[in-house]
Design an enzyme around this catalytic site. Structure first.
Site, short mmCIF file in Angstrom:
data_model
loop_
_atom_site.label_atom_id
_atom_site.label_comp_id
_atom_site.label_asym_id
_atom_site.label_seq_id
_atom_site.Cartn_x
_atom_site.Cartn_y
_atom_site.Cartn_z
N GLU A 44 0.96 -1.14 0.08
CA GLU A 44 -0.08 0.07 0.08
C GLU A 44 0.93 1.04 0.07
O GLU A 44 2.07 1.33 0.78
CB GLU A 44 -0.98 -0.12 1.17
CG GLU A 44 -1.83 1.29 1.15
CD GLU A 44 -2.32 1.28 2.67
OE1 GLU A 44 -3.69 1.75 2.65
OE2 GLU A 44 -1.97 1.09 3.75
N LYS A 126 -9.53 0.89 -1.91
CA LYS A 126 -9.54 0.43 -0.48
C LYS A 126 -11.16 0.75 -0.02
O LYS A 126 -11.74 1.82 -0.54
CB LYS A 126 -8.79 1.53 0.38
CG LYS A 126 -8.52 0.92 1.84
CD LYS A 126 -7.21 1.77 2.24
CE LYS A 126 -6.84 1.62 3.70
NZ LYS A 126 -5.86 2.45 4.20
N CYS A 160 -4.53 -3.28 3.68
CA CYS A 160 -3.96 -2.42 4.90
C CYS A 160 -5.37 -2.51 5.83
O CYS A 160 -5.64 -3.65 6.16
CB CYS A 160 -3.69 -1.23 4.75
SG CYS A 160 -2.57 -0.50 6.07
#
Length: 303
Positions: A44, A126, A160
């Site tokens: 990321e 995300k 993440c």
């Protein structure tokens, strides 16, 4: 099917030119391929080193750095597509900010792109944003999840913070994902630990393989990614046929480089069908029980 996975603990470097960036990335890919890697995973916000191409003043400014990286993103993706074609591998490209115009408004997301020997496969934005992304960077969530049906197997991506939310991984695995890629960027050991624990928990719950790739090292020229802590790792369920700890491979904390693992995806199918435990099959039972939560109040003692 046995799959060779390489996951990067990736340092962000200053680049004076695009050629310097291209040389670095090419060297990293070639090093992984030389060891036999078929799936390469970058972290990321690994794309944030492109902010250096805008100069020191831009790199120091949160908004300007974001704009520079977004501007170079198409060129970056083209580079990785070429590398995947050249070496006949699949690559999760370093994630970074994307700015798209929707009905007159600029929408910002944090995007990870998957490429393969035949070119672009697709991307995952995300889904759940951290406080920094929401409050300081104004980067918003993407719309929906993707499962990528590839020659290597079905792959999902939980970027993440996303790895810390079980329902996201569960939805991907219910659609057939056998591998979950977890690119991460965390500035404390606590942050890294949250993502690593999430990755291991998702491997346990879904009886699948998870792959964490972090950024590592200090970046004093770019406040957006100034401190990076973490270790690369590949995890499976601690079940029959897997390591007792569930750790297939793991690098040292804050140690740049590739971490390699050989993964037999037939074990994923075997675990889900006839493992020592059957968490993937039994998940609906937990959901049913969770709907029946009752509050039981303590009775005051009699005088």
């Amino acid at each position: 099917m046995t799959l060779h996975i390489a996951t990067a603990a990736y340092p962000l470097d200053w680049h004076d030119s695009w050629d310097a960036y291209e040389a670095k990335v090419t060297g990293w890919v070639e090093a992984a391929v030389a060891e036999g890697a078929q799936l390469l995973v970058f972290p990321e916000y690994g794309a944030m080193e492109l902010a250096s191409l805008g100069g020191a003043e831009a790199a120091r400014d949160l908004e300007a750095a974001l704009q520079v990286v977004a501007r170079y993103r198409p060129e970056m993706e083209t580079l990785f597509i070429d590398l995947a074609f050249r070496h006949r591998v699949h690559i999760l490209v370093p994630s970074g900010p994307v700015i798209e115009n929707h009905t007159g408004a600029d929408i910002r997301t944090n995007r990870a792109t998957l490429v393969g020997p035949a070119g672009l496969i697709g991307h995952q934005d995300k889904a759940v944003m951290t406080r920094f992304e929401r409050e300081d960077w104004q980067i918003g969530a993407g719309e929906g999840l993707q499962v990528f049906d590839t020659a290597l197997g079905r792959i999902g991506i939980t970027i993440c913070y996303d790895s810390e939310f079980p329902l996201l991984a569960r939805a991907l695995c219910e659609k057939g994902a056998e591998i979950l890629l977890v690119p991460s960027c965390t500035d404390t050991v606590a942050g890294y630990s949250r993502v690593r624990i999430g990755a291991q928990a998702r491997a346990l719950e879904n009886q699948c393989v998870t792959v964490q790739s972090p950024t590592v090292g200090d970046v004093d020229w770019c406040p957006a990614v100034d401190t990076n802590r973490g270790a690369a790792g590949v995890f499976g369920p601690p079940d029959t046929g897997w390591p007792e700890t569930g750790v297939l491979a793991e690098g040292g904390l804050d140690s740049p480089g590739w971490v390699h693992a050989q993964v037999d995806l037939d074990r994923v199918r075997q675990s889900r069908h006839d493992g020592g435990v059957l968490l993937f099959q039994h998940w609906p039972e937990s959901a049913d029980q969770a709907e029946t939560v009752a509050i039981v109040r303590e009775t005051a003692p009699q005088p």
